[in-house]
Design a protein around this motif. Structure first.
Motif, short mmCIF file in Angstrom:
data_model
loop_
_atom_site.label_atom_id
_atom_site.label_comp_id
_atom_site.label_asym_id
_atom_site.label_seq_id
_atom_site.Cartn_x
_atom_site.Cartn_y
_atom_site.Cartn_z
N VAL A 347 29.92 9.17 -16.00
CA VAL A 347 30.04 10.25 -15.27
C VAL A 347 28.84 10.90 -14.59
CG1 VAL A 347 31.42 12.35 -15.80
CG2 VAL A 347 32.11 10.37 -16.85
N VAL A 348 29.10 11.22 -13.37
CA VAL A 348 28.16 12.08 -12.77
C VAL A 348 28.58 13.45 -12.38
CG1 VAL A 348 26.95 10.01 -11.98
CG2 VAL A 348 28.48 11.15 -10.43
N ASN A 349 27.53 14.42 -12.39
CA ASN A 349 27.78 15.78 -12.02
C ASN A 349 26.63 16.60 -12.10
OD1 ASN A 349 28.64 18.80 -12.75
ND2 ASN A 349 30.66 17.62 -12.53
N ARG A 350 26.59 17.51 -11.00
CA ARG A 350 25.41 18.38 -10.82
C ARG A 350 24.79 18.95 -11.87
NH1 ARG A 350 23.38 16.03 -6.60
NH2 ARG A 350 24.86 15.55 -4.85
N ASN A 351 25.85 19.31 -12.81
CA ASN A 351 25.33 19.99 -13.84
C ASN A 351 25.66 18.94 -15.18
OD1 ASN A 351 26.30 21.34 -16.65
ND2 ASN A 351 26.34 23.54 -15.34
N LEU A 352 24.62 18.64 -16.03
CA LEU A 352 24.68 17.70 -16.86
C LEU A 352 25.46 18.05 -18.07
CD1 LEU A 352 23.27 15.16 -18.19
CD2 LEU A 352 21.68 16.53 -19.05
N GLU A 353 25.58 19.46 -18.50
CA GLU A 353 26.53 19.60 -19.66
C GLU A 353 28.16 19.65 -19.14
OE1 GLU A 353 25.64 20.38 -22.49
OE2 GLU A 353 23.46 19.97 -21.89
N LYS A 354 28.33 19.70 -17.84
CA LYS A 354 29.64 19.47 -17.47
C LYS A 354 30.03 17.91 -17.45
CE LYS A 354 33.58 20.74 -15.32
NZ LYS A 354 34.63 21.27 -16.19
N ALA A 355 29.13 17.05 -17.13
CA ALA A 355 29.22 15.65 -17.12
C ALA A 355 29.29 15.10 -18.43
CB ALA A 355 27.80 15.02 -16.65
N LEU A 356 28.69 15.79 -19.42
CA LEU A 356 28.94 15.66 -20.88
C LEU A 356 30.28 15.94 -21.50
CD1 LEU A 356 27.37 14.22 -23.08
CD2 LEU A 356 26.59 16.79 -23.82
N GLU A 357 30.87 16.94 -20.97
CA GLU A 357 32.22 17.63 -21.32
C GLU A 357 33.18 16.54 -20.84
OE1 GLU A 357 35.01 21.23 -19.68
OE2 GLU A 357 32.76 21.62 -19.99
N ALA A 359 32.70 13.50 -19.93
CA ALA A 359 32.56 12.11 -20.56
C ALA A 359 33.49 12.06 -21.91
CB ALA A 359 31.09 11.71 -20.78
N HIS A 360 33.37 13.23 -22.85
CA HIS A 360 34.13 13.34 -24.00
C HIS A 360 35.43 13.29 -23.76
CE1 HIS A 360 30.78 13.79 -26.99
NE2 HIS A 360 30.16 14.42 -26.10
N LYS A 361 35.80 13.77 -22.64
CA LYS A 361 37.35 13.79 -22.25
C LYS A 361 37.95 12.44 -21.87
CE LYS A 361 37.71 18.55 -21.38
NZ LYS A 361 38.14 19.83 -20.33
N VAL A 362 37.21 11.73 -21.13
CA VAL A 362 37.63 10.64 -20.69
C VAL A 362 37.27 9.44 -21.70
CG1 VAL A 362 36.87 8.68 -19.09
CG2 VAL A 362 36.63 10.85 -18.24
N LYS A 363 36.40 9.53 -22.68
CA LYS A 363 36.33 8.72 -23.69
C LYS A 363 37.41 8.64 -24.68
CE LYS A 363 32.27 7.49 -26.60
NZ LYS A 363 32.98 6.89 -27.91
N LYS A 364 38.29 9.83 -24.65
CA LYS A 364 39.32 9.80 -25.54
C LYS A 364 40.49 8.88 -25.03
CE LYS A 364 38.22 14.08 -27.72
NZ LYS A 364 38.45 15.52 -27.96
N VAL A 365 40.55 9.01 -23.62
CA VAL A 365 41.73 8.34 -22.95
C VAL A 365 41.83 6.92 -22.63
CG1 VAL A 365 42.47 10.69 -22.14
CG2 VAL A 365 41.16 9.23 -20.62
N ILE A 366 40.41 6.35 -22.11
CA ILE A 366 40.25 4.86 -21.68
C ILE A 366 39.92 3.94 -22.70
CG2 ILE A 366 37.96 5.52 -20.86
CD1 ILE A 366 38.88 3.57 -18.52
#
Length: 372
Positions: A347-357, A359-366
């Motif tokens: 997951v890439v994002n200009r804001n690292l904390e947003k990328a982390l957020e 990633a945690h959501k995606v990790k739950k669905v895939i």
């Protein structure tokens, strides 16, 4: 030019993809009928990584040899190197890396900061552990990977957890973060270091989530890069190396382990850096100039570990790709096993904390499950 790879797993697949972009042909050696790298390779030699005849066959059709796994016949490679075959990293490097005790001894002699350690043969493990003191970490000297061959012994009551094998006993480090740096070194000795990343691990000691760049002070990041580069130079290595380190609560950096190949902690470079770790490795072993390791955008990566057994089935791909900046890599392994690496998500994002957020959501669905 034909690049020969001992191994046909996901690392070989991603190496092959980059080699093909540059116009090279790729030959792989793998014992599986349908390894992940087969679909993007020109030649597939079916055989064991220990089979000298199969390795020689690969060498005969290749201009340069490399590998995506350490547990291979190093003696066969040493003989081929004597005969003039180009092999990167050198079999001498592989021989050092294959034995965790020797690896630490070489690093210590080179002035690299490492945790305190001692040799402990199979028949003296208990005595050596009592002599060394607790808590300690046991690492079997050979064949360990992804948490296998590692035991944490916190006190005398846990001595039964010792793995019956020739080992290295290492100081249990009071860790603030586990960090890593990918380092590339070319045939002329030029080096390039990637950003320092931080990692978290699951209960099986397999990389769970990676954050790039690491959320550490710049001074510590520079020290980690310095240590990583010094370690690769000490090996006289050519190619890409994954250098894993400990950052202690006191702000000290210690080397943990080195992988002489593309590494799980460098997967984020595909989307987040100017030059991916896989392209960098191909550049180094074929005599091309190293590319820039500049981080273009913050990234978070996590592994897709197998659940259950059977034929792979990906669940949640559609939901995962609804999020911005999400890249899914499915390796193409034919069988799911529990905790087997079946793919990864970046997951890439200009804001690292947003990328982390995200990633945690995606990790739950895939997920990748076995359709037994």
């Amino acid at each position: 030019m034909i690049v020969g790879i001992l191994g046909g797993g996901q690392l070989a697949k991603m190496m092959a993809q980059e080699a093909k972009k540059m116009g090279f042909k790729v030959a792989i050696l793998d014992p599986q009928e349908e390894p992940p790298a087969k679909g993007v390779s020109d030649y597939h030699i079916l055989g064991s990584f220990k089979d000298e005849k199969a390795i020689r066959k690969l060498a005969e059709i290749s201009d340069v040899l490399t590998y995506d796994i350490e547990h291979i016949n190093v003696q066969a490679l040493k003989e081929l190197e004597k005969e003039g075959v180009q092999i990167y990293p050198s079999p001498r490097v592989l021989e050092i890396i294959q034995d965790k005790l020797v690896q630490m001894q070489v690093m210590k002699e080179a002035g690299i900061p490492v945790p305190r350690f001692i040799k402990a043969d199979k028949d003296e493990l208990v005595d050596k552990a009592l002599e060394f003191g607790f808590p300690l970490v046991q690492k079997t000297r050979r064949e360990g990977y992804d948490g296998k061959g590692v035991a944490v012994i916190r006190d005398k009551s846990e001595l039964a957890k010792l793995i019956p094998a020739d080992s290295m006993l290492q100081e249990f480090v009071n860790i603030e973060k586990e960090i890593a740096v990918m380092v590339a070194r070319d045939q002329e000795g030029n080096t390039v270091a990637y950003p320092v990343v931080e990692m978290t691990f699951n209960e099986a000691n397999i990389l769970d989530m990676l954050i790039a760049p690491a959320r550490i002070e710049e001074e510590i990041a520079e020290e980690a890069k310095r240590i990583a580069i010094k370690a690769v130079k000490a090996l006289d290595g050519v190619g890409i190396f994954g250098v894993e380190m400990f950052l202690t609560k006191d702000g000290e950096v210690y080397l943990n382990e080195i992988a002489p190949r593309p590494h799980n902690s460098g997967h984020y470079t595909i989307e987040a850096c100017l030059t991916s770790q896989f392209e960098q490795h191909i550049r180094a072993i074929t005599g091309l100039p190293l590319g820039s390791s500049e981080l273009l955008i913050p990234a978070v990566m996590f592994n897709l570990l197998g659940e259950g057994n059977g034929k792979p089935k990906v669940i949640g791909m559609k939901e995962a790709l609804k999020f911005p900046g999400v890249y899914v890599h499915i390796y193409g392994k034919s069988v799911v096993k529990p905790l087997r690496k079946m793919g990864h998500v970046t997951v890439v994002n200009r804001n690292l904390e947003k990328a982390l957020e995200i990633a945690h959501k995606v990790k739950k669905v895939i997920k990748v499950v076995g359709d037994a």
